[in-house]
Design an enzyme around this catalytic site. Structure first.
Site, mmCIF file in Angstrom:
data_model
loop_
_atom_site.group_PDB
_atom_site.id
_atom_site.type_symbol
_atom_site.label_atom_id
_atom_site.label_comp_id
_atom_site.label_asym_id
_atom_site.label_seq_id
_atom_site.Cartn_x
_atom_site.Cartn_y
_atom_site.Cartn_z
ATOM 1 N N SER A 1 0.611 -1.034 -0.170
ATOM 2 C CA SER A 1 -0.051 -0.015 0.143
ATOM 3 C C SER A 1 1.033 1.280 0.021
ATOM 4 O O SER A 1 2.128 1.102 0.569
ATOM 5 C CB SER A 1 -0.831 0.118 1.066
ATOM 6 O OG SER A 1 -1.621 1.303 1.303
ATOM 7 N N TYR B 1 -0.708 -1.147 10.576
ATOM 8 C CA TYR B 1 -1.148 -1.313 9.098
ATOM 9 C C TYR B 1 0.012 -0.625 8.440
ATOM 10 O O TYR B 1 0.667 -1.365 7.422
ATOM 11 C CB TYR B 1 -2.649 -0.820 8.990
ATOM 12 C CG TYR B 1 -2.831 -1.064 7.276
ATOM 13 C CD1 TYR B 1 -3.055 -2.435 6.957
ATOM 14 C CD2 TYR B 1 -2.985 -0.197 6.457
ATOM 15 C CE1 TYR B 1 -3.283 -2.701 5.827
ATOM 16 C CE2 TYR B 1 -3.199 -0.334 5.292
ATOM 17 C CZ TYR B 1 -3.390 -1.658 4.882
ATOM 18 O OH TYR B 1 -3.840 -1.970 3.469
HETATM 19 N N1 LIG Z 1 -8.862 -1.869 0.040
HETATM 20 C C1 LIG Z 1 -7.588 -0.786 -0.170
HETATM 21 O O1 LIG Z 1 -8.157 0.315 -0.418
HETATM 22 C C2 LIG Z 1 -6.426 -1.158 -0.109
HETATM 23 C C3 LIG Z 1 -5.360 -0.227 -0.302
HETATM 24 C C4 LIG Z 1 -4.051 -0.339 -0.291
HETATM 25 C C5 LIG Z 1 -3.619 -1.788 0.090
HETATM 26 N N2 LIG Z 1 -4.622 -2.812 0.077
HETATM 27 C C6 LIG Z 1 -4.317 -4.198 0.441
HETATM 28 O O2 LIG Z 1 -4.877 -5.039 -0.763
HETATM 29 C C7 LIG Z 1 -4.996 -6.377 -0.121
HETATM 30 C C8 LIG Z 1 -6.432 -6.902 -0.171
HETATM 31 O O3 LIG Z 1 -7.409 -6.197 0.521
HETATM 32 P P1 LIG Z 1 -9.030 -5.905 0.218
HETATM 33 O O4 LIG Z 1 -9.008 -4.503 0.207
HETATM 34 O O5 LIG Z 1 -9.313 -6.566 -1.123
HETATM 35 O O6 LIG Z 1 -9.454 -6.451 1.641
HETATM 36 P P2 LIG Z 1 -10.714 -7.343 1.866
HETATM 37 O O7 LIG Z 1 -11.703 -7.573 0.991
HETATM 38 O O8 LIG Z 1 -10.707 -7.198 3.250
HETATM 39 O O9 LIG Z 1 -9.680 -8.638 1.520
HETATM 40 C C9 LIG Z 1 -8.840 -9.276 2.305
HETATM 41 C C10 LIG Z 1 -8.471 -10.794 1.992
HETATM 42 O O10 LIG Z 1 -7.626 -11.375 2.718
HETATM 43 C C11 LIG Z 1 -7.888 -12.297 3.426
HETATM 44 N N3 LIG Z 1 -7.202 -12.698 4.581
HETATM 45 C C12 LIG Z 1 -7.055 -12.125 5.607
HETATM 46 N N4 LIG Z 1 -6.155 -12.691 6.522
HETATM 47 C C13 LIG Z 1 -6.050 -13.785 5.896
HETATM 48 C C14 LIG Z 1 -5.371 -14.959 6.673
HETATM 49 N N5 LIG Z 1 -4.647 -15.105 7.703
HETATM 50 N N6 LIG Z 1 -5.106 -16.179 5.862
HETATM 51 C C15 LIG Z 1 -5.516 -16.025 4.393
HETATM 52 N N7 LIG Z 1 -6.565 -15.212 3.864
HETATM 53 C C16 LIG Z 1 -6.579 -13.679 4.727
HETATM 54 C C17 LIG Z 1 -9.515 -11.876 3.849
HETATM 55 O O11 LIG Z 1 -10.036 -13.435 4.098
HETATM 56 P P3 LIG Z 1 -11.416 -13.531 4.787
HETATM 57 O O12 LIG Z 1 -12.627 -13.175 4.121
HETATM 58 O O13 LIG Z 1 -11.369 -14.997 5.408
HETATM 59 O O14 LIG Z 1 -11.113 -12.538 5.884
HETATM 60 C C18 LIG Z 1 -9.740 -11.440 2.368
HETATM 61 O O15 LIG Z 1 -10.184 -12.665 1.344
HETATM 62 C C19 LIG Z 1 -4.415 -6.157 1.224
HETATM 63 O O16 LIG Z 1 -3.094 -6.919 1.446
HETATM 64 C C20 LIG Z 1 -4.706 -4.766 1.711
HETATM 65 O O17 LIG Z 1 -3.705 -4.479 2.526
HETATM 66 C C21 LIG Z 1 -5.899 -2.435 -0.030
#
Ligand SMILES: NC(=O)c1ccc[n+]([C@@H]2O[C@H](COP(=O)([O-])OP(=O)(O)OC[C@H]3O[C@@H](n4cnc5c(N)ncnc54)[C@H](OP(=O)(O)O)[C@@H]3O)[C@@H](O)[C@H]2O)c1
Length: 241
Positions: free
Chosen positions: A142, A164
């Protein structure tokens, strides 16, 4: 053993990970949907398959050694190799995260998932990746992990966070170390920022769609052999460390 391009995406049951699965699946690749919850995993696999993606479920909790080892065995048995690993799973850890009042347990939990989880999964998959003709690793980071942006004028990196944001800084640093160690191999490893994307992670407050958030990771997963390694990208190009 399959000659088809095989990708594993962690946390692929929803959000950006699901859209990465959709995008890479549209290339005709075989997609391992890494997810820890059976119901959410199978629902995502079914939806991807209904949309024409050659998806298969990979039970995977990135914080659990046995689960990660079993995931590598599953992919080995199915395909004998892995071409692309997208370390997408991540958590924010909840709040409050101001450094003066953060619960150290939150930091531990976030680092365990966002950093150690990536190392655990990457190292388990490396023997399979080394059998690929063009291995690629994408670490979902991020821009909030950019110390340059955190400290620069017009900081837009969001709330003060002792867990984070530093976990993504740590992940970036680890990505650079992998790139250095793997410099003489054909493995390209880079970090990606999806931009502020509407997902569960931020209560769907993000301004980009998950499909838009998946674009940079998809680009890094499909880099040509002379592509970059050890760098940090968003849609508009590189992000300063
Ligand atoms: N959304 C944003 O604005 C943003 C910005 C910058 C970076 N990111 C990064 O993008 C990535 C995806 O995030 P997202 O926004 O798509 O969030 P999200 O919708 O909350 O998805 C996160 C995913 O990670 C899985 N997860 C969490 N802990 C885990 C574990 N211990 N083992 C296996 N899977 C696990 C969750 O599974 P469950 O469904 O089981 O919880 C879910 O599938 C993350 O690394 C996040 O930090 C997001």
């Amino acid at each position: 053993m399959s000659e088809r391009t095989i990708a594993l995406i962690t946390g692929a049951n929803k959000g950006i990970g699901y859209e990465i699965a959709t995008g890479l699946g549209a290339l005709g690749w075989s997609i391992g949907v890494g997810a820890r919850d059976e119901q959410r995993r199978e629902a995502a696999v079914a939806k991807l398959r209904a949309n024409g993606v050659d998806a298969f479920g990979v039970p995977l909790d990135v914080t659990d050694d046995a689960s990660v080892t079993a995931a590598a065995t599953l992919i080995n048995d199915r395909a004998g190799h892995l071409d692309v690993l997208v370390n997408n799973a991540g958590i924010t850890g909840g709040g409050p995260q101001e450094p003066t009042r953060v619960d150290p347990a939150i930091i531990r939990t976030v680092v365990e998932t966002n950093v150690i989880g990536v190392i655990r999964v990457t190292n388990a998959m490396l023997p399979l990746l080394r059998r690929s003709a063009a291995p690629r690793i994408v670490n979902m980071s991020s821009a909030v992990g950019s110390l340059t942006r955190q400290t620069g004028p017009g900081d837009t990196t969001g709330p003060i966070s002792a867990a984070y944001a530093p976990s993504k800084t740590f992940l970036n640093a680890v990505t650079v170390q992998y790139a250095k160690e793997l410099r003489d191999t054909n493995i390209l490893i880079n970090a990606a920022c999806p931009g502020y994307t509407a997902t569960d992670l931020n209560g769907f407050r993000g301004t980009r769609t998950p499909e838009q958030g998946a674009a940079t990771a998809i680009r890094l997963a499909t880099l040509p052999d002379n592509g970059p390694t050890g760098a940090f990208f968003e849609d508009d190009g590189t992000i300063p460390w």
